[in-house]
Scaffold this motif. Sequence first.
Motif, PDB file in Angstrom:
ATOM      1  N   UNK A  83     -15.754  14.868 -26.205  1.00 23.91           N
ATOM      2  CA  UNK A  83     -16.860  14.276 -26.970  1.00 23.91           C
ATOM      3  C   UNK A  83     -17.894  13.760 -25.982  1.00 23.91           C
ATOM      4  N   UNK A  84     -18.701  14.645 -25.482  1.00 21.13           N
ATOM      5  CA  UNK A  84     -19.702  14.322 -24.460  1.00 21.13           C
ATOM      6  C   UNK A  84     -20.917  15.198 -24.720  1.00 21.13           C
ATOM      7  N   UNK A  85     -22.005  14.605 -25.176  1.00 13.94           N
ATOM      8  CA  UNK A  85     -23.189  15.409 -25.469  1.00 13.94           C
ATOM      9  C   UNK A  85     -24.455  14.565 -25.333  1.00 13.94           C
ATOM     10  N   UNK A  86     -24.774  14.075 -24.130  1.00 17.39           N
ATOM     11  CA  UNK A  86     -25.971  13.243 -23.962  1.00 17.39           C
ATOM     12  C   UNK A  86     -27.264  13.982 -24.286  1.00 17.39           C
ATOM     13  N   UNK A  87     -27.240  15.315 -24.211  1.00 18.23           N
ATOM     14  CA  UNK A  87     -28.445  16.096 -24.508  1.00 18.23           C
ATOM     15  C   UNK A  87     -28.860  15.986 -25.980  1.00 18.23           C
TER      16      UNK A  87
END
Length: 386
Positions: free
Chosen positions: A15-19
């Motif tokens: 769960x990693x989506x800074x974009x």
Amino acid sequence: MAKARTQTIGAVRRTFSPWTDPSATPLIRFENVVKSFGAFTAVNHVSLDIYEREFFALLGPSGCGKTTLMRMLAGFEEPTEGRITLAGQDLTGVPPYERPVNMMFQSYALFPHMSVADNIAFGPKQAGMGKGEIAARVEEMLALVKLESFAKRKPHQLSGGQRQRVALARAVANRPKVLLLDEPLGALDKKLREETQFELMDLQQSLGMTFLIVTHDQEEAMTVADRIAVMNHGVLVQVDPPATIYEQPATKYVADFIGDVNIIACKVEGCFGSDLRLATSLTPHPLQVTHSGDQKPGDEVWLAIRPEKMRISLDAPDAAAGNCFEGEIWDIGYLGDLSVYHVELPCGTRIKVSQPNLSRVVERPITWEDKVYVTFTPHAGVVLSR
């Protein structure tokens, strides 16, 4: 207040989506970057944001500009136009040794006369660390790449996979903000390469660093990366997470470059809500597909369908089965876990269908020259306008 869940396609590694966060600040920013070598333009007006702790992949065929883009970030080349910033700093004119990046080359470039420990210690020594700090850092890096018992060996006494891990440990020993990996697994055999891909992912997450990998291996990029930038002729064609790149390619080029695909030329006959009716020369019956684009009747489009999204049978489907091609088995590839069937249609076009081999024994296996029926659901394919 809980954050709303982001809708995703396919498997999610973490769960990693800074974009997806408009307020997130990129660590690396390419702003309208151009790189020309005489009359040849290797990178053509590329704008791209890469975020802290992201594992980012530049993917494309040889000569597409991906390595040139990486070399500009490393400082080995200067942009002809545009600029590159890292953590808000304009890198124009900053020499490679003053940039907080490190690069791991395909050849590994280990010092042959030095032991594994001395290879890893080289960077910290150059940075002026104290002896105790260097020893602790080397010990930490050896443990990280699981080579504690190989500290005194020379590179020629190691296997290819072990040399790759030493090069990786040396590259991250100084804790750069960004690690650049130029085809890092190209020298390894297939099985070891697959194992090392997962080791790379684990290492990147353990270190909390930003990794930028350049590769022409689609499977490698799909495995390790949080996002992939597909390049062609110096231009970014699509930038998305792996599942989106595979399941929703933006163009015919991306669909064709990533994995196996059947690309079928069609014409839009009608639009019915989210469904399109497509005419194609491959079958006398129109195809019904689900699509959320803005196509209209008369438009020329392509339908891209992955071989594993189709089903093959010796028995004719009933009328409710929907989309169907009739053909004859031209060739079969048995790959152990799955079989790939090349089906020749009456018009002479061949399509690929892959099926998992779920049973060791099949009562009536499909074989050469069999008449078969290939079916797929309305949502199995992607309609592409370019």
